[in-house]
Scaffold this motif. Structure first.
Motif, mmCIF file in Angstrom:
data_model
loop_
_atom_site.group_PDB
_atom_site.id
_atom_site.type_symbol
_atom_site.label_atom_id
_atom_site.label_comp_id
_atom_site.label_asym_id
_atom_site.label_seq_id
_atom_site.Cartn_x
_atom_site.Cartn_y
_atom_site.Cartn_z
ATOM 1 N N ARG A 191 49.638 8.895 14.560
ATOM 2 C CA ARG A 191 49.143 9.608 15.738
ATOM 3 C C ARG A 191 50.253 9.674 16.787
ATOM 4 O O ARG A 191 50.849 8.662 17.135
ATOM 5 C CB ARG A 191 47.929 8.884 16.311
ATOM 6 N N ARG A 192 50.537 10.858 17.273
ATOM 7 C CA ARG A 192 51.514 11.046 18.357
ATOM 8 C C ARG A 192 50.859 10.655 19.669
ATOM 9 O O ARG A 192 49.936 11.316 20.144
ATOM 10 C CB ARG A 192 51.966 12.502 18.397
ATOM 11 N N LEU A 193 51.346 9.563 20.259
ATOM 12 C CA LEU A 193 50.824 9.072 21.522
ATOM 13 C C LEU A 193 51.857 9.253 22.616
ATOM 14 O O LEU A 193 53.048 9.010 22.404
ATOM 15 C CB LEU A 193 50.487 7.580 21.419
ATOM 16 N N THR A 194 51.432 9.660 23.795
ATOM 17 C CA THR A 194 52.336 9.696 24.942
ATOM 18 C C THR A 194 52.377 8.311 25.584
ATOM 19 O O THR A 194 51.541 7.443 25.310
ATOM 20 C CB THR A 194 51.851 10.709 25.981
ATOM 21 N N ASP A 195 53.350 8.124 26.464
ATOM 22 C CA ASP A 195 53.428 6.858 27.190
ATOM 23 C C ASP A 195 52.133 6.591 27.943
ATOM 24 O O ASP A 195 51.617 5.463 27.958
ATOM 25 C CB ASP A 195 54.583 6.891 28.195
ATOM 26 N N GLY A 196 51.612 7.634 28.574
ATOM 27 C CA GLY A 196 50.393 7.466 29.353
ATOM 28 C C GLY A 196 49.192 7.099 28.500
ATOM 29 O O GLY A 196 48.363 6.277 28.900
ATOM 30 N N GLU A 197 49.092 7.711 27.326
ATOM 31 C CA GLU A 197 47.977 7.394 26.430
ATOM 32 C C GLU A 197 48.054 5.957 25.944
ATOM 33 O O GLU A 197 47.036 5.254 25.893
ATOM 34 C CB GLU A 197 47.971 8.368 25.253
ATOM 35 N N LEU A 198 49.254 5.506 25.604
ATOM 36 C CA LEU A 198 49.396 4.125 25.155
ATOM 37 C C LEU A 198 49.114 3.163 26.302
ATOM 38 O O LEU A 198 48.418 2.154 26.122
ATOM 39 C CB LEU A 198 50.794 3.892 24.599
ATOM 40 N N ALA A 199 49.626 3.456 27.487
ATOM 41 C CA ALA A 199 49.378 2.593 28.635
ATOM 42 C C ALA A 199 47.883 2.482 28.924
ATOM 43 O O ALA A 199 47.383 1.402 29.266
ATOM 44 C CB ALA A 199 50.116 3.118 29.864
#
Length: 225
Positions: A191-199
């Motif tokens: 899954r491609r996660l952005t920094d914001g999504e992971l945070a």
């Protein structure tokens, strides 16, 4: 996607070829763990595999608990306490200076599994400790292409197939070769996660994304908030 893994020797349910991982070097990963862990401190390694990182940490004097769902993987580990369990179900009732979640497990295609993995990290890290997560940043997904790869000693590691099967969800197959006649494949989804999504995922379990530890941003440190 075809069967998750092929090649000589045992293959774990997620497609990991055990014999291949016994040949793979530790790289810089033990040093990354060591730099955030107090000397002689405790490390919980989630998804430890065959001990590629475990053994250098033990040699450095850290107290390591190695967790993996594959008994074939754990059978190779020496000098550390081993726990046969699925990471997301782990409840040791203990807390550690450093909790390590490697191998891009956090990029799982299943949102619920990701939440459970992060929760396992959060419930095992001590106050003031560190959760180390290896992930595949969004920009790294954007660079994936067939034929990319690297050498690791006598091993050749190549991306044999990759496809974005739905927005932000990739299916890929890696090909590993050793010598002229040992070949393995391992297929996975990411899954491609952005920094914001992971945070945001970390914050749900009371963790704060603190900093990235490597230039390529594939290792990050999170701390209990």
């Amino acid at each position: 996607m075809s069967e998750p893994g092929t090649g000589p020797g045992p293959i774990t349910p997620d497609g990991s070829p055990v014999d291949f991982y016994t040949l793979l070097g530790p790289g810089a990963d033990p040093e990354i763990v060591a730099q955030v862990t107090p000397p002689g401190g405790s490390v919980l390694e989630l998804g430890a595999g065959v001990g590629r990182v475990t053994h250098p940490l033990v040699d450095r004097g850290f107290q390591v608990v190695a967790v993996d769902e594959s008994p074939e993987m754990l059978a190779h580990i020496r000098g550390a306490r081993t726990v046969h369990a699925r990471v997301q179900e782990l409840r040791l009732g203990e807390r550690f200076d450093t909790v390590v979640l490697a191998s891009q497990l956090v990029n799982t295609a299943h949102d619920q599994t990701r939440r459970e993995l992060v929760a396992a990290c959060a419930r095992h890290v001590r106050p003031g400790g560190t959760v180390l997560i290896q992930w595949m940043p969004a920009e790294a997904h954007d660079r994936w292409h067939v034929g990319m790869g690297r050498q690791d000693g006598d091993l050749t590691i190549t991306m044999a197939a990759v496809e974005e099967v739905s927005p932000g969800l990739f299916e890929a197959t890696m090909r590993y070769t050793h010598g002229e006649d040992r070949v393995w494949t391992q297929s996975f989804t990411s899954r491609r996660l952005t920094d914001g999504e992971l945070a945001a995922e970390l914050a749900t379990e009371g963790l704060r994304l603190d900093r990235f530890l490597t230039e390529d941003r594939t290792w990050l440190a999170a701390t209990p908030s």
